[in-house]
Structure formats: C-alpha cells, structure tokens
Design a protein around this motif. Structure first.
Motif, PDB file in Angstrom:
ATOM      1  N   ARG A 196       0.838  -1.199   0.000  1.00  0.00           N
ATOM      2  CA  ARG A 196       0.000   0.000   0.000  1.00  0.00           C
ATOM      3  C   ARG A 196       0.874   1.251   0.000  1.00  0.00           C
ATOM      4  O   ARG A 196       1.945   1.296   0.602  1.00  0.00           O
ATOM      5  CB  ARG A 196      -0.962  -0.003   1.190  1.00  0.00           C
ATOM      6  CG  ARG A 196      -0.318  -0.050   2.566  1.00  0.00           C
ATOM      7  CD  ARG A 196      -1.412  -0.017   3.614  1.00  0.00           C
ATOM      8  NE  ARG A 196      -0.872   0.027   4.966  1.00  0.00           N
ATOM      9  CZ  ARG A 196      -1.592   0.303   6.036  1.00  0.00           C
ATOM     10  NH1 ARG A 196      -2.896   0.539   5.912  1.00  0.00           N
ATOM     11  NH2 ARG A 196      -1.042   0.330   7.238  1.00  0.00           N
ATOM     12  N   ASN A 197       0.388   2.282  -0.679  1.00  0.00           N
ATOM     13  CA  ASN A 197       1.197   3.447  -1.018  1.00  0.00           C
ATOM     14  C   ASN A 197       0.982   4.597  -0.029  1.00  0.00           C
ATOM     15  O   ASN A 197      -0.124   5.144   0.057  1.00  0.00           O
ATOM     16  CB  ASN A 197       0.836   3.913  -2.430  1.00  0.00           C
ATOM     17  CG  ASN A 197       1.830   4.922  -2.973  1.00  0.00           C
ATOM     18  OD1 ASN A 197       2.677   5.440  -2.256  1.00  0.00           O
ATOM     19  ND2 ASN A 197       1.724   5.210  -4.265  1.00  0.00           N
ATOM     20  N   PRO A 202      -2.050  12.185   3.330  1.00  0.00           N
ATOM     21  CA  PRO A 202      -1.494  13.543   3.238  1.00  0.00           C
ATOM     22  C   PRO A 202      -0.415  13.834   4.270  1.00  0.00           C
ATOM     23  O   PRO A 202       0.446  14.695   4.047  1.00  0.00           O
ATOM     24  CB  PRO A 202      -2.711  14.453   3.439  1.00  0.00           C
ATOM     25  CG  PRO A 202      -3.816  13.591   3.894  1.00  0.00           C
ATOM     26  CD  PRO A 202      -3.507  12.186   3.545  1.00  0.00           C
ATOM     27  N   VAL A 203      -0.439  13.131   5.399  1.00  0.00           N
ATOM     28  CA  VAL A 203       0.600  13.338   6.406  1.00  0.00           C
ATOM     29  C   VAL A 203       1.905  12.687   5.967  1.00  0.00           C
ATOM     30  O   VAL A 203       3.000  13.244   6.143  1.00  0.00           O
ATOM     31  CB  VAL A 203       0.150  12.782   7.776  1.00  0.00           C
ATOM     32  CG1 VAL A 203       1.274  12.872   8.788  1.00  0.00           C
ATOM     33  CG2 VAL A 203      -1.081  13.516   8.273  1.00  0.00           C
ATOM     34  N   LEU A 204       1.813  11.504   5.372  1.00  0.00           N
ATOM     35  CA  LEU A 204       3.003  10.750   4.993  1.00  0.00           C
ATOM     36  C   LEU A 204       3.560  11.156   3.631  1.00  0.00           C
ATOM     37  O   LEU A 204       4.725  10.898   3.341  1.00  0.00           O
ATOM     38  CB  LEU A 204       2.689   9.251   4.981  1.00  0.00           C
ATOM     39  CG  LEU A 204       2.219   8.646   6.307  1.00  0.00           C
ATOM     40  CD1 LEU A 204       1.903   7.172   6.123  1.00  0.00           C
ATOM     41  CD2 LEU A 204       3.274   8.830   7.398  1.00  0.00           C
ATOM     42  N   ARG A 205       2.744  11.774   2.806  1.00  0.00           N
ATOM     43  CA  ARG A 205       3.148  12.073   1.427  1.00  0.00           C
ATOM     44  C   ARG A 205       4.469  12.832   1.345  1.00  0.00           C
ATOM     45  O   ARG A 205       5.346  12.473   0.551  1.00  0.00           O
ATOM     46  CB  ARG A 205       2.047  12.848   0.710  1.00  0.00           C
ATOM     47  CG  ARG A 205       2.350  13.146  -0.756  1.00  0.00           C
ATOM     48  CD  ARG A 205       1.188  13.880  -1.398  1.00  0.00           C
ATOM     49  NE  ARG A 205      -0.036  13.110  -1.290  1.00  0.00           N
ATOM     50  CZ  ARG A 205      -1.248  13.598  -1.526  1.00  0.00           C
ATOM     51  NH1 ARG A 205      -1.386  14.882  -1.866  1.00  0.00           N
ATOM     52  NH2 ARG A 205      -2.323  12.836  -1.413  1.00  0.00           N
ATOM     53  N   PRO A 206       4.695  13.891   2.134  1.00  0.00           N
ATOM     54  CA  PRO A 206       5.964  14.622   2.006  1.00  0.00           C
ATOM     55  C   PRO A 206       7.158  13.915   2.643  1.00  0.00           C
ATOM     56  O   PRO A 206       8.298  14.355   2.483  1.00  0.00           O
ATOM     57  CB  PRO A 206       5.679  15.943   2.716  1.00  0.00           C
ATOM     58  CG  PRO A 206       4.611  15.613   3.707  1.00  0.00           C
ATOM     59  CD  PRO A 206       3.764  14.558   3.062  1.00  0.00           C
ATOM     60  N   GLN A 207       6.926  12.820   3.360  1.00  0.00           N
ATOM     61  CA  GLN A 207       8.008  12.099   4.012  1.00  0.00           C
ATOM     62  C   GLN A 207       8.630  11.088   3.046  1.00  0.00           C
ATOM     63  O   GLN A 207       8.221  10.980   1.888  1.00  0.00           O
ATOM     64  CB  GLN A 207       7.477  11.404   5.274  1.00  0.00           C
ATOM     65  CG  GLN A 207       6.896  12.362   6.316  1.00  0.00           C
ATOM     66  CD  GLN A 207       6.369  11.641   7.545  1.00  0.00           C
ATOM     67  OE1 GLN A 207       6.788  10.524   7.849  1.00  0.00           O
ATOM     68  NE2 GLN A 207       5.445  12.283   8.263  1.00  0.00           N
ATOM     69  N   GLY A 213       7.204   7.029  10.426  1.00  0.00           N
ATOM     70  CA  GLY A 213       5.794   6.934  10.094  1.00  0.00           C
ATOM     71  C   GLY A 213       5.549   6.157   8.818  1.00  0.00           C
ATOM     72  O   GLY A 213       4.639   5.320   8.738  1.00  0.00           O
ATOM     73  N   VAL A 214       6.364   6.430   7.799  1.00  0.00           N
ATOM     74  CA  VAL A 214       6.249   5.704   6.537  1.00  0.00           C
ATOM     75  C   VAL A 214       6.604   4.236   6.740  1.00  0.00           C
ATOM     76  O   VAL A 214       5.929   3.336   6.225  1.00  0.00           O
ATOM     77  CB  VAL A 214       7.149   6.340   5.461  1.00  0.00           C
ATOM     78  CG1 VAL A 214       7.197   5.472   4.203  1.00  0.00           C
ATOM     79  CG2 VAL A 214       6.653   7.739   5.117  1.00  0.00           C
ATOM     80  N   ALA A 215       7.668   3.977   7.514  1.00  0.00           N
ATOM     81  CA  ALA A 215       8.071   2.597   7.773  1.00  0.00           C
ATOM     82  C   ALA A 215       6.955   1.816   8.450  1.00  0.00           C
ATOM     83  O   ALA A 215       6.639   0.688   8.054  1.00  0.00           O
ATOM     84  CB  ALA A 215       9.334   2.588   8.636  1.00  0.00           C
ATOM     85  N   ALA A 216       6.337   2.419   9.452  1.00  0.00           N
ATOM     86  CA  ALA A 216       5.262   1.727  10.166  1.00  0.00           C
ATOM     87  C   ALA A 216       4.069   1.472   9.251  1.00  0.00           C
ATOM     88  O   ALA A 216       3.433   0.405   9.308  1.00  0.00           O
ATOM     89  CB  ALA A 216       4.834   2.557  11.377  1.00  0.00           C
TER      90      ALA A 216
END
Length: 312
Positions: A196-197, A202-207, A213-216
């Motif tokens: 899943r992408n 919107p919180v993870l998009r700029p990371q 957060g993205v890893a989790a």
C-alpha cells in the motif's frame, strides 16, 4: 613461502564524449590511481608496464588513427599477465542526454568535422558510437550516466575500484521509481508496488521511506512480512552462490511508484539486514537525489496514473 603479490589494477576507461569519462578518471585519481588521458595507442602497453601503482587510462576516438581492435588487442595482452588485473569501463548515455549536455556546455563534439561526415552534434555522436561499439560489447562494466547524478557515479566507481579492502562481494542496494525507468546496472529487481502506497496519506506524502511513520505504514501491510521472509530467504541462497561463482559486484534494485516511500523503506531495511549478516553493502536512493519539487511532481503524476488505471 609468502603469498604472491596481488595483481596491480589497471583500468581502461572509454565511452561516448559527454558521458562522464573524465569524471570517472578523476574519481579513480582520487582513489590513488595514476591517471593518463588519451595516450597514443602504440605506447599503451609500455605505459602500463613501466608503472608500479594502480593505473587508469582514458582511451577514446579522439586518438589519431583510432582503432577499437588495437585497444582490444592491448587489453588482451594485459589480461594475459598474472601481475596485472586489467578491466575495461565504458561510459554511455542516451543521445538526447548527450545532445543536451553539449548544448549546455556549448562545446564542439570531437567527431563533427563537417563535410560529408556531417556537422551536427548528432552526427558526431552517431559516428563515435559506431567506432566504439566493439569496446562497449567487450567492456567489463558499462555505466549509463543518463539519469545518474555525479555523486552516485563517484560512489559506484569507488565501490568497484577501491584499491584496498578484503576480497568478496560488494552489494549495492538501489531504490528507484518506475517512471524514470529500470536502473540499467541492476542485477536483481524487486517491485514494491504491491504494497500500500503512503502517497495517498497527506501526512506521509511529504516524508520518505527513511521516516518512522512511513516505515510503520508500509510494514503494517499484511503482505509485507510474507514478502520479506521470502525475499531474504532467496538472497540467503543466491549470495553465497554468487561468491562461489566469482561475482564481485551485485546491484539489487527495489522499485515503487515514485521511488520515495516503499522502495526506500525496503532498501534501508534490507541493507541493515545484510550488514548484520556480514555483507558489504552500500545504499543508493536514486529518486531522493532529485530536486524535491521535481521528485514530488513525478510521484504525484504517476500515482494519478495508477489510480486511473483499470484494475487487473
């Protein structure tokens, strides 16, 4: 009885004008290689045999009376010597990229003499590619610099030609985004687009995949752990076999939509896993080397295409 001295590295560097040959030579010089650019071909072997240190020699079609067959014959003679470890590196790039580079630098292509041979840069590129084709086919390493940032080119050369260090397999783990194409240097490619992408959050998009957060988010996908177990299990089988077959360099490429979230996370995790197992590993994030705005635009555009694509 003492062990025989290790063979002295000798690297012949050739390729298309504007593709990065000079940058490769400078990197080798920084690594301690004695470098000579474009010597007369008839003294090439003598030049190598007179030296004692690692050598890097630039060879290209500018040489008077250049013949690829002469270069290959000299390379064959050097490879026959037990005291020399000779290799051929060929730098290339797509025609459109070379045209842009010559336009930006306003330099004349060395093989655009005018007259019946043509006076356009494109004519010179085509003529040079024809002359150097036998060298490209015989090269030990072909490096396409079309989309390769200079720092990554330096790292690639340093990884392959560092004069000292233990023998073994050097592994490069490369994350990338599919819109810019498959990395040409990849030996193994794994597609992360089934996960899943984070782009749609919107919180993870700029990371990026380096952020917790993205890893989790990615690791919480039910399919992540089964995939991880099978991929690492496959590599546990492959890597020792590559070493046994004498392979010195391996590039594992991990791709996703934008090359900033899923592929980066898996690349970082895989690098840590392999290092813990005792392997020598470098990590390269191709798309993170882009300007942030350009990368984000590419990620958004591709994500939009994914959303509009019919499901299979």
């Amino acid at each position: 009885m003492s062990d025989p001295a290790p063979a002295r590295p000798v690297v012949l560097v050739t390729g298309l004008s504007g593709a990065g040959k000079a940058s490769i030579l400078r990197t080798l010089e920084d690594l301690g290689f004695e470098t000579v650019d474009n010597p007369p071909l008839n003294i090439l072997e003598e030049l190598v045999c007179d030296g004692l240190t690692p050598m890097a020699i630039g060879v290209d079609a500018r040489s008077r009376g250049f013949q690829a067959a002469e270069v290959l014959a000299a390379l064959q003679h050097l490879r026959a010597r037990a005291d020399i470890a000779a290799s051929l590196v060929f730098a290339t790039a797509e025609e459109a990229v070379l045209l842009r580079r010559f336009s930006e630098t306003r330099r004349r292509h060395p093989l655009t003499p005018g007259g019946p041979l043509g006076s356009r840069v494109a004519d010179g590129i085509a003529r040079e590619a024809e002359l150097l084709a036998p060298l490209a086919e015989a090269a030990d390493v072909v490096i396409d610099t079309s989309e390769l940032p200079l720092p990554e080119l330096r790292r690639m050369i340093e990884r392959r030609f560092r004069p000292t260090g233990p023998a073994g397999l050097d592994i490069a783990i490369l994350s990338f985004g599919y819109p810019r194409g498959l990395p040409r240097e990849a030996d193994l490619v794994f597609d992360m687009r089934f996960l899943r992408n984070p782009h749609y959050d919107p919180v993870l998009r700029p990371q990026t995949g380096k952020d917790p957060g993205v890893a989790a988010y990615v690791e919480a996908d039910d399919n992540f752990e089964p995939f991880w177990t099978r991929m690492t299990g496959l590599l546990e089988v492959l890597l020792p076999r590559y070493v046994a077959e004498g392979k010195k360099y391996l590039t594992i490429a991990l791709g996703c939509t934008g090359g900033r979230h899923r592929s980066v996370l898996v690349a970082e995790r895989l690098a840590a896993h392999l290092k813990a197992e005792g392997w020598r590993v470098d990590v390269i994030h191709r798309e993170l080397a882009q300007a942030p705005g350009k990368a984000a635009d590419a990620d958004a555009a591709q994500a939009g295409r994914e959303a509009l694509a019919p499901s299979s």
